[in-house]
Design a protein around this motif. Sequence first.
Motif, mmCIF file in Angstrom:
data_model
loop_
_atom_site.group_PDB
_atom_site.id
_atom_site.type_symbol
_atom_site.label_atom_id
_atom_site.label_comp_id
_atom_site.label_asym_id
_atom_site.label_seq_id
_atom_site.Cartn_x
_atom_site.Cartn_y
_atom_site.Cartn_z
ATOM 1 N N TYR A 13 0.836 -1.196 0.000
ATOM 2 C CA TYR A 13 0.000 0.000 0.000
ATOM 3 C C TYR A 13 0.866 1.239 0.000
ATOM 4 O O TYR A 13 2.043 1.199 0.344
ATOM 5 N N LYS A 14 0.246 2.330 -0.440
ATOM 6 C CA LYS A 14 0.907 3.625 -0.311
ATOM 7 C C LYS A 14 -0.081 4.596 0.290
ATOM 8 O O LYS A 14 -1.282 4.556 0.021
ATOM 9 N N ILE A 15 0.447 5.454 1.147
ATOM 10 C CA ILE A 15 -0.343 6.490 1.802
ATOM 11 C C ILE A 15 0.144 7.823 1.270
ATOM 12 O O ILE A 15 1.338 8.118 1.300
ATOM 13 N N SER A 16 -0.814 8.601 0.777
ATOM 14 C CA SER A 16 -0.489 9.895 0.173
ATOM 15 C C SER A 16 -1.267 11.003 0.847
ATOM 16 O O SER A 16 -2.334 10.777 1.423
ATOM 17 N N ASN A 17 -0.701 12.192 0.749
ATOM 18 C CA ASN A 17 -1.387 13.413 1.168
ATOM 19 C C ASN A 17 -1.460 14.263 -0.085
ATOM 20 O O ASN A 17 -0.478 14.890 -0.466
ATOM 21 N N GLY A 18 -2.613 14.252 -0.733
ATOM 22 C CA GLY A 18 -2.715 14.881 -2.042
ATOM 23 C C GLY A 18 -1.907 14.073 -3.036
ATOM 24 O O GLY A 18 -2.074 12.866 -3.154
ATOM 25 N N GLU A 19 -0.984 14.722 -3.718
ATOM 26 C CA GLU A 19 -0.133 14.044 -4.700
ATOM 27 C C GLU A 19 1.169 13.510 -4.083
ATOM 28 O O GLU A 19 1.884 12.748 -4.718
ATOM 29 N N LYS A 20 1.458 13.904 -2.858
ATOM 30 C CA LYS A 20 2.726 13.535 -2.224
ATOM 31 C C LYS A 20 2.611 12.180 -1.523
ATOM 32 O O LYS A 20 1.786 12.001 -0.627
ATOM 33 N N VAL A 21 3.447 11.229 -1.926
ATOM 34 C CA VAL A 21 3.473 9.911 -1.294
ATOM 35 C C VAL A 21 4.267 10.021 -0.001
ATOM 36 O O VAL A 21 5.426 10.428 0.002
ATOM 37 N N LEU A 22 3.616 9.652 1.120
ATOM 38 C CA LEU A 22 4.262 9.714 2.423
ATOM 39 C C LEU A 22 4.849 8.372 2.829
ATOM 40 O O LEU A 22 5.906 8.304 3.441
ATOM 41 N N ILE A 23 4.112 7.300 2.537
ATOM 42 C CA ILE A 23 4.543 5.952 2.915
ATOM 43 C C ILE A 23 4.321 5.033 1.727
ATOM 44 O O ILE A 23 3.229 4.989 1.164
ATOM 45 N N LEU A 24 5.354 4.289 1.347
ATOM 46 C CA LEU A 24 5.249 3.250 0.328
ATOM 47 C C LEU A 24 5.641 1.949 1.009
ATOM 48 O O LEU A 24 6.816 1.733 1.321
ATOM 49 N N GLN A 25 4.667 1.107 1.297
ATOM 50 C CA GLN A 25 4.897 -0.104 2.080
ATOM 51 C C GLN A 25 4.679 -1.323 1.182
ATOM 52 O O GLN A 25 3.563 -1.684 0.859
ATOM 53 N N GLU A 26 5.777 -1.955 0.790
ATOM 54 C CA GLU A 26 5.703 -3.111 -0.098
ATOM 55 C C GLU A 26 5.598 -4.424 0.666
ATOM 56 O O GLU A 26 5.261 -5.450 0.081
ATOM 57 N N PHE A 27 5.908 -4.399 1.949
ATOM 58 C CA PHE A 27 5.898 -5.606 2.775
ATOM 59 C C PHE A 27 5.052 -5.382 4.018
ATOM 60 O O PHE A 27 4.819 -4.251 4.420
ATOM 61 N N ILE A 28 4.644 -6.477 4.630
ATOM 62 C CA ILE A 28 3.851 -6.376 5.857
ATOM 63 C C ILE A 28 4.738 -5.785 6.949
ATOM 64 O O ILE A 28 5.772 -6.354 7.281
ATOM 65 N N PRO A 29 4.340 -4.639 7.503
ATOM 66 C CA PRO A 29 5.161 -4.028 8.548
ATOM 67 C C PRO A 29 5.012 -4.777 9.868
ATOM 68 O O PRO A 29 3.984 -5.389 10.140
ATOM 69 N N GLY A 30 6.064 -4.747 10.648
ATOM 70 C CA GLY A 30 5.989 -5.325 11.989
ATOM 71 C C GLY A 30 6.305 -6.804 12.068
ATOM 72 O O GLY A 30 6.214 -7.389 13.143
ATOM 73 N N ILE A 31 6.651 -7.418 10.938
ATOM 74 C CA ILE A 31 7.062 -8.822 10.982
ATOM 75 C C ILE A 31 8.428 -8.943 10.314
ATOM 76 O O ILE A 31 8.795 -8.102 9.479
ATOM 77 N N SER A 32 9.154 -9.976 10.670
ATOM 78 C CA SER A 32 10.490 -10.131 10.094
ATOM 79 C C SER A 32 10.394 -10.666 8.667
ATOM 80 O O SER A 32 9.438 -11.331 8.294
ATOM 81 N N GLY A 33 11.375 -10.344 7.885
ATOM 82 C CA GLY A 33 11.391 -10.781 6.499
ATOM 83 C C GLY A 33 10.667 -9.808 5.591
ATOM 84 O O GLY A 33 10.200 -8.754 6.021
ATOM 85 N N GLU A 34 10.601 -10.200 4.342
ATOM 86 C CA GLU A 34 9.966 -9.350 3.341
ATOM 87 C C GLU A 34 8.762 -10.073 2.746
ATOM 88 O O GLU A 34 8.795 -10.554 1.612
#
Length: 108
Positions: free
Chosen positions: A48-69
């Motif tokens: 997922y990606k979290i944006s504020n308007g057109e600006k991407v704030l977070i680009l999360q390609e993996f599940i956060p909070g767990i080890s590994g990718e």
Amino acid sequence: MSYASKITWVIILFFTIFFSYTFYDNLKYSPKSSLHCETIRVKNGFGYKISNGEKVLILQEFIPGISGEQSFDTESQALSVGNLVIWKLENGKSPILKPSDLERLNIP
């Protein structure tokens, strides 16, 4: 100062305070931000990606909070975690996710 001018000043003061309070109260209940989440397709699933308007704030390609990718298995998993992160940000909380956050959303 005459009685009429005193009354005029009291009325002006009253309306100034009233409109200032009304303006402040409207600011308090306006949306905090225009954050939004959308899913992204990654190599082995979804992120997922979290944006504020057109600006991407977070680009999360993996599940956060767990080890590994490890990617999310489904779009709905990625979207539910992204929306939780937005909720945390909008409510002044740390966006860091704990294993208990993921468990509540049924994320393996």
